[in-house]
Design a protein around this motif. Structure first.
Motif, mmCIF file in Angstrom:
data_model
loop_
_atom_site.group_PDB
_atom_site.id
_atom_site.type_symbol
_atom_site.label_atom_id
_atom_site.label_comp_id
_atom_site.label_asym_id
_atom_site.label_seq_id
_atom_site.Cartn_x
_atom_site.Cartn_y
_atom_site.Cartn_z
ATOM 1 N N LYS A 331 0.760 -1.159 0.024
ATOM 2 C CA LYS A 331 0.179 0.205 -0.018
ATOM 3 C C LYS A 331 1.110 1.247 -0.124
ATOM 4 C CE LYS A 331 -0.503 0.354 5.102
ATOM 5 N NZ LYS A 331 -1.409 0.156 6.133
ATOM 6 N N GLU A 332 0.215 2.350 -0.357
ATOM 7 C CA GLU A 332 1.145 3.660 -0.439
ATOM 8 C C GLU A 332 1.650 4.093 1.023
ATOM 9 O OE1 GLU A 332 0.187 8.342 -2.007
ATOM 10 O OE2 GLU A 332 -1.320 7.101 -1.680
ATOM 11 N N PRO A 333 3.049 4.145 0.920
ATOM 12 C CA PRO A 333 3.439 4.741 2.292
ATOM 13 C C PRO A 333 3.101 6.098 2.707
ATOM 14 C CG PRO A 333 5.192 4.754 0.426
ATOM 15 C CD PRO A 333 3.953 4.187 -0.087
ATOM 16 N N LEU A 334 2.254 6.357 3.577
ATOM 17 C CA LEU A 334 1.735 7.785 3.773
ATOM 18 C C LEU A 334 2.636 8.299 4.847
ATOM 19 C CD1 LEU A 334 -2.340 7.172 3.645
ATOM 20 C CD2 LEU A 334 -0.699 7.908 2.016
ATOM 21 N N ILE A 335 3.315 9.613 4.409
ATOM 22 C CA ILE A 335 4.382 10.110 5.407
ATOM 23 C C ILE A 335 3.403 10.961 6.496
ATOM 24 C CG2 ILE A 335 6.206 11.654 5.610
ATOM 25 C CD1 ILE A 335 6.814 10.619 2.558
ATOM 26 N N ALA A 336 3.766 10.840 7.733
ATOM 27 C CA ALA A 336 3.011 11.797 8.650
ATOM 28 C C ALA A 336 3.456 13.267 8.288
ATOM 29 C CB ALA A 336 3.508 11.284 10.001
ATOM 30 N N GLY A 337 2.315 14.124 8.331
ATOM 31 C CA GLY A 337 2.439 15.633 8.187
ATOM 32 C C GLY A 337 2.146 15.971 6.798
ATOM 33 N N MET A 338 2.174 14.922 5.726
ATOM 34 C CA MET A 338 1.913 15.087 4.392
ATOM 35 C C MET A 338 0.799 15.774 4.169
ATOM 36 S SD MET A 338 3.622 15.222 1.685
ATOM 37 C CE MET A 338 4.868 14.245 1.847
ATOM 38 N N ALA A 339 0.560 16.699 3.383
ATOM 39 C CA ALA A 339 -0.709 17.283 3.006
ATOM 40 C C ALA A 339 -1.483 16.509 2.145
ATOM 41 C CB ALA A 339 -0.544 18.515 2.299
ATOM 42 N N ALA A 340 -2.890 16.342 2.325
ATOM 43 C CA ALA A 340 -3.798 15.380 1.549
ATOM 44 C C ALA A 340 -3.645 15.658 -0.063
ATOM 45 C CB ALA A 340 -5.127 15.325 2.302
#
Length: 521
Positions: A331-340
């Motif tokens: 799955k996509e690695p979602l970086i904490a603090g990254m804007a949607a």
């Protein structure tokens, strides 16, 4: 000898000039450390080198690499750095845009960044010409020696006293001193630390550690933009593939699974090469894309070189401090603090590093064989900008790990520590990418030992010798033979062990080929 990207560059230039050229590559694929390989079937990533940051514009244009499929997408931002307030600080191609990010933490630092960037770019422009030509010849005498002084002097023409002082500080001072002089906030300081050269020796408190800031501002890409860095579509192996196609079209013959056993020498002159399978090839000139130690200490019989030269080559600082961890994710690695609403390019980079003091401790420990608990990790998710690398809905992540020891203490083998390194890296990344470990479909850890045994990099050094002041410019590989020559007539280096050094630039291969053609003329 050696089909890494510099060897292929040299071959293409020589073949373009009408020479009959043979490339002998020990692996089944060309590219050396600039290769794209599978982590699992159908899931590919740049195994070792992973960003094109200084690929020489002249090489791209001279060899028409775009015609052979080379395509790059600018890394903008080049860095995403997690901050203590849970946000991300980004390094953009625009200094003004980066300053706007820094202003969240310090208005003074934002203004200072604009001034520092302007100064760095000015100094990098002075260095740029030295990058694309042989260094000053320390052995030249008489009129030739005078001409060398004039050549170097012309490159520095126009520098004011303030610029000269800044250059001296860069060559002799430390990154920590430089940052302390210009910045007050921890966020701005760490952004400058993260933008230094990866894979070299020395912590941020050591002399000469600022030099990486200038290297990153050398020109790159087809348009020659200062500080250009790019995601390569198809991975960095696409650079090597384009170079190989160009060389072949110019008439070069490329052999794979062709490991060189010996460089043949008679009466101080090169005769050709002998392969491990018994085949021999005669040639009046051999350009080695292997590192200096492998070339002169392993492939040339010791009776053909004097002891002083061999000792100088043996003293080149290697002991590579880097490793890689490559992953295929479900799955996509979602970086904490990254804007949607972040762009794919914004979601493609993440730099994780400790404080200045802890980075220095990390490096100091690695010198004595210690593997740190908190590592310096540079992550890239290339499938964000190049979905062809893996099946739809999955993602590739490649992680460069800095300041790991080449030799572990107590004689421990990297074969026994490989997966422990991978686990440490994944745990650390998961602090900023929640759920990372449970999404891993496949993982491949490349240790310094793997860099040596699989990719032919002596002591696992990605630069064929450390990038420090004592091993750069006219000191590379050794002062007497920095002009793409050696004690053996007809034998020279064309890889990163020659000037100007490491990185996926093509510059050493280009320079070595042009020097060889000049000698023929």
């Amino acid at each position: 000898m050696g089909g890494g990207h510099n060897g292929l560059t040299a071959a293409a230039y020589l073949a373009k000039a009408g020479k009959r050229v043979l490339v002998a590559e020990r692996r089944a694929v060309v590219g050396g450390a600039a290769v794209t390989e599978e982590v699992a079937p159908g899931a590919r990533v740049s195994s070792c080198s992973y960003i094109a940051s200084m690929l020489t514009p002249g090489v791209i244009r001279d060899l028409a690499l775009a015609r052979y499929g080379l395509e790059m997408v600018a890394c903008d931002p080049a860095l995403n750095l997690p901050t203590s307030d849970g946000r991300l600080l980004r390094l953009w191609g625009s200094a003004e845009k980066t300053a706007g990010e820094i202003a969240r933490y310090s208005a003074r630092d934002a203004a200072a960044y604009i001034d520092v960037d302007r100064m760095l770019r000015r100094l990098a422009r002075v260095l740029q010409p030295f990058f694309l030509e042989p260094p000053p010849n320390l052995e030249a005498k008489g009129l030739s020696g005078f001409a060398e002084v004039l050549r170097a002097g012309r490159r520095a023409y126009g520098l004011g006293g303030e610029d000269v002082a800044a250059m001296i500080r860069f060559l002799t001072g430390s990154l920590a001193e430089f940052v302390d002089r210009h910045f007050e906030s921890d966020e701005a300081r760490r952004l400058m630390l993260a933008n230094n050269v990866y894979g070299k020796h020395g912590g941020p408190y050591e002399s000469g550690s600022t030099l990486g800031l200038l290297f990153h501002l050398l020109s790159g890409g087809e348009s020659g933009d200062q500080g250009y860095s790019g995601h390569v579509i198809g991975g960095t192996g696409a650079i090597s593939e384009a170079l190989a196609k160009a060389a072949a079209d110019f008439g070069a013959t490329i052999l794979t699974d062709a490991e060189v056993a010996e460089i043949r020498v008679t009466s101080g002159r090169v005769e050709g090469i002998a392969l491990t399978d018994g085949r021999t090839f005669s040639a009046p000139r051999v350009l080695s894309n292997a590192d200096p130690k492998r070339t002169f200490l392993k492939l040339v019989d010791r009776t053909n070189l004097d002891d002083d030269f061999r000792e100088d080559i043996n003293a080149i600082r290697m002991a590579g401090p880097a490793a890689k961890v490559n992953m295929w994710l479900a799955k996509e690695p979602l970086i904490a603090g990254m804007a949607a609403d972040a762009t794919p390019a914004e979601k493609a980079v993440l730099s994780i590093l400790p404080s200045f003091e802890d980075v220095q401790r990390l490096y100091d420990g690695s010198r004595f064989g210690e593997l740190g608990e908190e590592l310096w990790i540079d992550c890239v998710v290339p499938s964000q900008v190049d979905p062809t690398l893996c099946p739809e809905g999955t993602y590739m992540m490649t992680c460069f790990v800095q300041y790991v020891p080449y030799k572990l203490k107590d004689g421990t083998s990297w074969n026994d520590k490989r997966e422990e390194l991978g686990d440490r890296v994944c745990r650390q990344i998961e602090q900023f990418v929640p759920g990372l470990r449970e999404s891993i479909l496949a993982r491949k850890v490349i240790t310094p030992l793997d860099l040596e045994e699989t990719y032919g990099l002596t002591e696992g050094n990605i630069f064929h010798g450390d990038l420090n002041l004592g091993q750069l410019f006219m000191m590379r590989p050794v002062p007497e033979y920095s002009q793409y020559n050696s004690p053996i007539k007809g034998l020279s280096l064309c890889g990163a062990g020659a000037h100007p050094g490491g990185g996926v630039t093509g510059a050493p291969g280009r320079n070595a080929a042009l020097a060889a053609l000049k000698r023929w003329r």
